[in-house]
Design a protein around this motif. Structure first.
Motif, PDB file in Angstrom:
ATOM      1  N   VAL A 214       0.692  -1.214  -0.025  1.00 25.22           N
ATOM      2  CA  VAL A 214      -0.101  -0.058  -0.178  1.00 25.22           C
ATOM      3  C   VAL A 214       0.979   1.343  -0.085  1.00 25.22           C
ATOM      4  CG1 VAL A 214      -1.795   1.286   1.485  1.00 25.22           C
ATOM      5  CG2 VAL A 214      -2.160  -1.065   1.141  1.00 25.22           C
ATOM      6  N   VAL A 215       0.224   2.314  -0.872  1.00 30.76           N
ATOM      7  CA  VAL A 215       1.293   3.578  -0.942  1.00 30.76           C
ATOM      8  C   VAL A 215       0.381   4.541  -0.770  1.00 30.76           C
ATOM      9  CG1 VAL A 215       2.885   5.041  -2.118  1.00 30.76           C
ATOM     10  CG2 VAL A 215       2.967   2.485  -2.462  1.00 30.76           C
ATOM     11  N   MET A 216       0.840   5.601   0.017  1.00 31.03           N
ATOM     12  CA  MET A 216      -0.104   6.768   0.265  1.00 31.03           C
ATOM     13  C   MET A 216       0.712   8.210   0.104  1.00 31.03           C
ATOM     14  SD  MET A 216      -2.110   7.161   3.944  1.00 31.03           S
ATOM     15  CE  MET A 216      -3.257   8.489   4.509  1.00 31.03           C
ATOM     16  N   ALA A 217       0.334   9.009  -0.535  1.00 25.92           N
ATOM     17  CA  ALA A 217       1.047  10.016  -0.977  1.00 25.92           C
ATOM     18  C   ALA A 217       0.031  11.298  -1.100  1.00 25.92           C
ATOM     19  CB  ALA A 217       2.000   9.784  -2.223  1.00 25.92           C
ATOM     20  N   LYS A 218       0.503  12.599  -1.143  1.00 27.21           N
ATOM     21  CA  LYS A 218      -0.312  13.606  -1.454  1.00 27.21           C
ATOM     22  C   LYS A 218      -0.572  14.042  -2.973  1.00 27.21           C
ATOM     23  CE  LYS A 218      -2.624  17.355  -0.288  1.00 27.21           C
ATOM     24  NZ  LYS A 218      -3.135  17.520  -1.596  1.00 27.21           N
ATOM     25  N   THR A 219       0.611  13.602  -3.633  1.00 24.58           N
ATOM     26  CA  THR A 219       0.117  14.060  -5.185  1.00 24.58           C
ATOM     27  C   THR A 219       0.433  12.329  -5.880  1.00 24.58           C
ATOM     28  OG1 THR A 219       2.474  14.340  -5.441  1.00 24.58           O
ATOM     29  CG2 THR A 219       1.163  16.327  -4.913  1.00 24.58           C
ATOM     30  N   ILE A 220       0.297  12.256  -6.996  1.00 26.41           N
ATOM     31  CA  ILE A 220       0.455  11.401  -7.939  1.00 26.41           C
ATOM     32  C   ILE A 220       1.891  10.949  -8.199  1.00 26.41           C
ATOM     33  CG2 ILE A 220      -0.030  10.475 -10.399  1.00 26.41           C
ATOM     34  CD1 ILE A 220      -2.232  10.123  -8.695  1.00 26.41           C
ATOM     35  N   THR A 221       2.461  12.211  -8.454  1.00 27.65           N
ATOM     36  CA  THR A 221       3.976  12.161  -8.571  1.00 27.65           C
ATOM     37  C   THR A 221       4.722  11.491  -7.346  1.00 27.65           C
ATOM     38  OG1 THR A 221       4.190  14.094 -10.065  1.00 27.65           O
ATOM     39  CG2 THR A 221       6.228  13.407  -9.014  1.00 27.65           C
TER      40      THR A 221
END
Length: 227
Positions: A214-221
């Motif tokens: 699972v990956v969580m990030a503020k932007t798609i980049t």
């Protein structure tokens, strides 16, 4: 004078107690309940990812129904029976294990700003990680699975109101439009009332089973960097 000092001391003590309670975040319980003696508790989620961020005025990702929305993207690599999402603002002295700490939070962690949180969980029409891109995310169809404004399970904000948010969404296996399949998701957040969103926040996504990758990030980049 003694009476005034006693009153001020009492107020200060009460404020200290309130601040301590306001920062206390309980274990994230799933929809599964278990009876232990006379009490019924929610069984804690097995997998929890924590994200520390800061929302500032003018940096919203979209305007939806007149409200300024911010998004956090989530890649879920496998079918999940349930997802839980919760958000608390401000972060204050709230402690969590191994959080993802954004640069915006690092620069503003001492800020006392907070907002009345309102959260959504949305699923996209992107189901393979090789199909993820900025353009694909913009053109994808996003389906809102669940939302929450105020949760009685969450701690109070400095205002004394329980305006933090929590939602749980159970997958509907027989309904393709409601199932929690592998794919790209996003957590949307704003305020209940129309206006600026400003302050530190802690967002957590959880599942009752381990979901490696699972990956969580503020932007798609940033998300693509973590895949």
């Amino acid at each position: 004078m003694k009476i005034k000092l006693l009153v001020l001391s009492s107020v200060f003590a009460l404020c200290c107690v309130f601040n301590a309670e306001a920062q206390k975040l309980k274990k994230f319980g799933s929809s599964i309940e278990k009876k232990i003696g006379p009490k019924t508790i929610k069984v804690p989620y097995t997998d929890v990812i924590s994200y520390l961020g800061y929302a500032s005025a003018g940096n919203e990702d979209a305007v939806v129904d007149g409200k300024k929305f911010y998004y956090i993207y989530l890649w879920v690599p496998a079918v999940a029976p349930e997802l839980g999402v919760r958000m608390v603002s401000p972060v204050g002295k709230t402690k969590v294990k191994n959080p993802i700490e954004s640069a915006e939070y690092t620069a503003n962690k001492d800020s006392e700003d907070f907002f009345d949180t309102y959260i959504t969980l949305e699923r996209s029409t992107i189901f393979k990680k090789e199909d993820i891109s900025e353009e694909a995310a913009k053109s994808a169809t996003w389906t809102k699975l669940a939302s929450n404004d105020d949760s009685g399970e969450m701690p109070k904000q400095p205002s004394g109101n329980k305006y933090n948010s929590l939602l749980r969404y159970e997958s509907e296996a027989g309904n393709p439009t409601k199932a929690l399949t592998a794919g790209l998701y996003r957590i949307g957040f704003t305020t209940y009332k129309t206006g600026e969103v400003k302050g530190t926040f802690l967002a957590e996504v959880a599942a009752p089973v381990k979901l490696p990758g699972v990956v969580m990030a503020k932007t798609i980049t940033e998300l693509l960097t973590g895949l």
